[in-house]
Design a protein around this motif. Structure first.
Motif, PDB file in Angstrom:
ATOM      1  N   UNK A  39       8.779   8.343   9.211  1.00 38.06           N
ATOM      2  CA  UNK A  39       8.031   8.280   7.968  1.00 38.06           C
ATOM      3  C   UNK A  39       8.663   9.241   6.966  1.00 38.06           C
ATOM      4  N   UNK A  40       8.971   8.740   5.789  1.00 31.29           N
ATOM      5  CA  UNK A  40       9.603   9.555   4.755  1.00 31.29           C
ATOM      6  C   UNK A  40       9.015   9.146   3.405  1.00 31.29           C
ATOM      7  N   UNK A  41       8.331  10.072   2.744  1.00 35.87           N
ATOM      8  CA  UNK A  41       7.646   9.750   1.487  1.00 35.87           C
ATOM      9  C   UNK A  41       8.624   9.513   0.340  1.00 35.87           C
ATOM     10  N   UNK A  42       9.888   9.894   0.502  1.00 35.41           N
ATOM     11  CA  UNK A  42      10.866   9.707  -0.580  1.00 35.41           C
ATOM     12  C   UNK A  42      11.430   8.289  -0.620  1.00 35.41           C
ATOM     13  N   UNK A  43      11.182   7.500   0.420  1.00 37.05           N
ATOM     14  CA  UNK A  43      11.776   6.167   0.511  1.00 37.05           C
ATOM     15  C   UNK A  43      10.811   5.092   0.023  1.00 37.05           C
ATOM     16  N   UNK A  44      11.389   4.008  -0.449  1.00 29.26           N
ATOM     17  CA  UNK A  44      10.630   2.809  -0.799  1.00 29.26           C
ATOM     18  C   UNK A  44      11.369   1.613  -0.219  1.00 29.26           C
ATOM     19  N   UNK A  45      10.596   0.679   0.308  1.00 32.12           N
ATOM     20  CA  UNK A  45      11.183  -0.525   0.896  1.00 32.12           C
ATOM     21  C   UNK A  45      10.673  -1.735   0.126  1.00 32.12           C
TER      22      UNK A  45
ATOM     23  N   UNK B 155      12.213  -7.336  13.208  1.00 31.22           N
ATOM     24  CA  UNK B 155      13.596  -7.808  13.345  1.00 31.22           C
ATOM     25  C   UNK B 155      14.155  -8.299  12.008  1.00 31.22           C
ATOM     26  N   UNK B 156      13.267  -8.692  11.104  1.00 36.38           N
ATOM     27  CA  UNK B 156      13.687  -9.151   9.782  1.00 36.38           C
ATOM     28  C   UNK B 156      13.889  -7.988   8.806  1.00 36.38           C
ATOM     29  N   UNK B 157      13.560  -6.757   9.238  1.00 34.15           N
ATOM     30  CA  UNK B 157      13.652  -5.577   8.384  1.00 34.15           C
ATOM     31  C   UNK B 157      14.760  -4.638   8.836  1.00 34.15           C
TER      32      UNK B 157
ATOM     33  N   UNK C  19      12.836  -1.206  10.003  1.00 32.92           N
ATOM     34  CA  UNK C  19      11.619  -0.689   9.386  1.00 32.92           C
ATOM     35  C   UNK C  19      10.444  -1.441   9.982  1.00 32.92           C
ATOM     36  N   UNK C  20       9.493  -0.692  10.530  1.00 30.07           N
ATOM     37  CA  UNK C  20       8.292  -1.272  11.128  1.00 30.07           C
ATOM     38  C   UNK C  20       7.193  -1.231  10.070  1.00 30.07           C
ATOM     39  N   UNK C  21       6.826  -2.389   9.589  1.00 36.13           N
ATOM     40  CA  UNK C  21       5.813  -2.478   8.533  1.00 36.13           C
ATOM     41  C   UNK C  21       4.438  -2.141   9.091  1.00 36.13           C
TER      42      UNK C  21
ATOM     43  N   UNK D  90       4.290   5.394   4.738  1.00 37.06           N
ATOM     44  CA  UNK D  90       3.348   4.556   5.478  1.00 37.06           C
ATOM     45  C   UNK D  90       4.034   3.620   6.471  1.00 37.06           C
ATOM     46  N   UNK D  91       5.351   3.515   6.390  1.00 36.36           N
ATOM     47  CA  UNK D  91       6.083   2.569   7.229  1.00 36.36           C
ATOM     48  C   UNK D  91       7.157   3.312   8.014  1.00 36.36           C
TER      49      UNK D  91
END
Length: 195
Positions: A1-7, A15-17, A53-55, A79-80
């Motif tokens: 978890x990293x608050x600086x990132x956006x996906x 598997x699609x992420x 990335x696990x949504x 959050x992800x």
């Protein structure tokens, strides 16, 4: 978890992420030290590692904004979760205690700690352990395995322990039965007459 990132546009199927190599290299990843190896090996970030990335299904993404003409859903990094997988082939040092041979039980551990001073900022947590290897070996069999937090080299880390037991039937057939037979044969030669 990293608050600086956006996906963008995360799919429910992790598997699609999958992150491509260039995206994975832009993210800071802590190095893990395998402390009970011969040369104190560390984890590697190379082409053999995969990042996904696990949504978090409890939170929905938000639209990127009116200045973009596309419908792009933005998911916050805090959050992800990012999951990194890599297969390592490492030889760990295990000290055997042979005092109770052949009734001995050996416990071997795989000791992992955060490398360097970054351990002050992050915690290494034990996850789910699934042992997929064989259970029977030449002299031992795997009795039990576990993963847990432990203090390693004055740092908190994670240990994976394997309890190995010895097969008693093999020991009886290869050690005790031949010894008893040789002693019985040697003792019975005292009762034969010389020819």
């Amino acid at each position: 978890l990293d608050s600086r990132l956006q996906f963008y546009n995360l799919k429910p199927d992790q598997e699609m992420n999958t992150l491509v190599y260039e995206e994975k290299n832009m993210i800071w990843i802590p190095r893990i030290l395998f402390s009970n190896t011969k040369n104190d090996l560390t984890s590697e970030r190379d082409e053999k590692s995969f990042a996904k990335v696990v949504r978090n299904m409890n939170f929905n993404g938000s639209l990127i904004g009116p200045e973009v003409s596309e419908d792009i859903l933005v998911y916050e990094g805090r959050l992800n979760e990012i999951k990194i997988n890599r297969v390592y082939e490492v030889e760990f040092i295990c000290t055997y205690d042979m005092i109770f041979y052949p009734f001995d039980i050996q416990t071997c551990t795989l000791d992992m700690v955060i490398h360097g001073n970054t351990a002050k900022f992050i915690n290494l947590l034990p996850g789910m352990l699934k042992y997929t290897g064989g259970s029977d070996f030449a002299q031992y069999y795997v009795m039990d395995y576990d993963i847990y937090n432990s203090k390693i080299k004055d740092k908190m880390g994670v240990k994976v322990s394997l309890r190995l037991g010895r097969r008693l039937l093999g020991t009886i057939l290869t050690v005790y039965v031949p010894t008893i037979l040789l002693n019985v044969i040697g003792h019975t030669t005292n009762y034969f007459k010389d020819f």
